[in-house]
Design an enzyme around this catalytic site. Structure first.
Site, short mmCIF file in Angstrom:
data_model
loop_
_atom_site.label_atom_id
_atom_site.label_comp_id
_atom_site.label_asym_id
_atom_site.label_seq_id
_atom_site.Cartn_x
_atom_site.Cartn_y
_atom_site.Cartn_z
N SER A 179 7.25 -2.36 1.69
CA SER A 179 7.44 -3.40 2.70
C SER A 179 8.15 -2.80 3.93
O SER A 179 7.68 -1.82 4.49
CB SER A 179 8.23 -4.57 2.11
OG SER A 179 8.25 -5.66 3.00
N ASP A 378 -2.23 -8.93 -1.43
CA ASP A 378 -1.15 -9.15 -0.46
C ASP A 378 -1.74 -9.61 0.86
O ASP A 378 -2.56 -8.92 1.46
CB ASP A 378 -0.37 -7.85 -0.26
CG ASP A 378 0.75 -7.97 0.76
OD1 ASP A 378 1.16 -9.11 1.07
OD2 ASP A 378 1.23 -6.93 1.23
N HIS A 430 2.54 -8.05 -2.77
CA HIS A 430 3.22 -7.31 -1.71
C HIS A 430 4.06 -6.16 -2.24
O HIS A 430 3.99 -5.05 -1.72
CB HIS A 430 4.07 -8.28 -0.89
CG HIS A 430 4.73 -7.64 0.29
ND1 HIS A 430 4.01 -6.96 1.26
CD2 HIS A 430 6.03 -7.57 0.67
CE1 HIS A 430 4.85 -6.51 2.19
NE2 HIS A 430 6.08 -6.85 1.83
#
Length: 453
Positions: A179, A378, A430
């Site tokens: 991320s 994601d 994610h």
């Protein structure tokens, strides 16, 4: 109940070992909530990275369970910005997991993670930027950092840590994270590269970096949400065609009236699913009452979800990390961080690197290895956007797009350009390896050991 927890805490041993710099590092053999001695080597400590404001970064170090003397050392950062490196240790690639059961006021329990990446590498889980996890600054001005300054502080941390742990200097070294950590990891690696080129000591044996569902800082991720949402059936053909025609590929900043109207409709449709994983439930937040107890004083417990929610374990970590026995076991300095939160989004952090794509290019064009992976469910950072900026480098293809396998089934898809490997994890969201730990483990083991996926 708390009397029982105090007995548990009493057995959590800490050995204080002087460091070469005169500071102290802690070797932790037991943790509250974990049955018996830890089956791995855990060291915790603080490293001062800025004297003027008293910035201290907190870390967990776990030795490789395979061959710590020669296995890689991997610095693992969490996203946010402002999320604790503890997330990497207990949720993503570390040796512990929480037992996900309804919280009843007792201490959350920990178990071993069979798919921990520490089975093949040494790991440094770092609370960075300052203000995340148990990292802190003595002067409030110390929290005023951004992409550039926090990355520089990480390099200072590594310099001091390796000076205290010279036995690991010859090990291959990688920077990693998912991320937002995927944004700063190549920046940090570039700073290390500059230190190497200028022959600054200690000379870290940088070999590359690993990033998952990485944010770049540009609009590319948000722009690719529209074609991704169309591809998985969230928006219709007609809505997508209007958006393509009126927005001209810019779904973020276009001032076209028709574009704005159709994007308003598209955003409402996208809001019907979880951005982090389009197949997961959108969970309803329940705000628990503040807890005040002799042994645990909490004011900001995170929103509580049902145990069916993927994020319920995040809720459990709040109570574990704020239990005095846990803090004592980890060696947390009293009066520094009164209340631990998994992700501190109240930091005065400045995202001052508009795009990190050039940093990726600089490293990979100079021969440094890169593993870039994406969870294919994601919508926050769609794999389409990540593969798009990788393709923009125009590197020759070494191994063309194909499935990679685990247990006789496709575990995802991959393509290799020179020294850069891109891979998807089938069914993951994610924080991809958190959703698909077995597949993530297989991917990492093959890549770390220089094997084909």
């Amino acid at each position: 109940m708390w009397r029982r927890l105090l007995i548990v805490a009493a057995c959590c041993l800490i050995f204080v070992v002087p460091s070469l710099s005169g500071e102290a590092k802690k070797v932790v053999t037991h943790l509250p909530g974990f049955d018996g001695p830890l089956p791995f080597y855990l060291e915790t400590g603080y490293v001062s990275v800025e004297e003027d404001n008293g910035v201290e970064l907190f870390y967990h170090f776990v030795k490789s369970e395979r061959n710590p003397a020669t296995d890689p050392v991997i610095l693992w950062l969490s996203g946010g910005p402002g999320c604790s490196g503890f997330s990497g240790l207990v949720y993503e690639v570390g040796p512990l997991n929480y037992v996900v059961v309804p919280y009843n006021g007792s201490l959350p329990q920990l178990v071993s993670n069979p798919y921990s990446w520490t089975k093949m590498a040494n790991f440094l889980y770092l609370d960075s930027p300052v203000g995340s996890g148990f990292s802190y600054a003595r002067d409030p001005k110390g929290y005023d950092v951004g992409d550039y300054s926090s990355s520089s502080q990480v390099v200072t941390f590594l310099t001091k840590w390796f000076n205290d742990h010279p036995q690991y200097l010859s090990n291959p070294f990688y920077v990693g994270g998912s991320s937002y950590a995927g944004k700063v990891s190549p920046i940090i690696a570039n700073y290390i590269l500059e230190e190497i080129e200028e022959r600054h000591h200690p000379l870290i044996n940088l070999k590359g970096y690993i990033v998952g569902n990485p944010i770049t800082g540009s609009n590319i991720e948000e722009n690719f949400r529209v074609p991704y949402a169309h591809g998985v059936g969230i928006i219709s053909d007609q809505q997508y065609e209007i958006a393509v025609e009126s927005c001209k590929g810019d779904y973020v900043t276009s001032t076209n009236k028709i574009c704005a109207e159709v994007m308003n409709v598209i955003q409402k449709l996208i809001s019907e699913v979880s951005l982090g994983h389009i197949m997961e439930d959108k969970c309803v937040h329940i705000s628990p009452k503040p807890i005040n107890d002799e042994h645990i004083q909490l004011r900001r417990p995170p929103p509580r979800h049902g145990t069916n929610c993927f994020t319920y374990k995040y809720y459990l970590s709040y109570f574990w990390a704020n239990y005095k026995g846990s803090r004592d076991a980890l060696g947390i300095r009293e009066g520094t961080v009164n209340e631990w939160v998994r992700c501190n989004f109240n930091l005065p952090y400045v995202s001052d690197v508009p795009s990190n794509i050039d940093y990726h290019h600089n490293l990979t064009s100079k021969g440094y290895r890169a593993l870039v992976y994406s969870g294919d469910h994601d919508l926050l950072v769609p794999f389409l956007s990540t593969h798009s900026w990788i393709r923009s480098f125009n590197y020759p293809i070494v191994d063309d797009w194909r499935a990679w396998h685990l247990d006789g089934q496709a575990a995802g898809f991959t393509i290799k350009y020179n020294n850069l490997t891109f891979a998807t994890l089938k069914g993951a969201g994610h924080t991809a390896v958190e959703y698909e730990p077995k597949r993530g483990f297989a991917m990492a083991q093959r890549w770390i050991d220089n094997m084909s996926l």
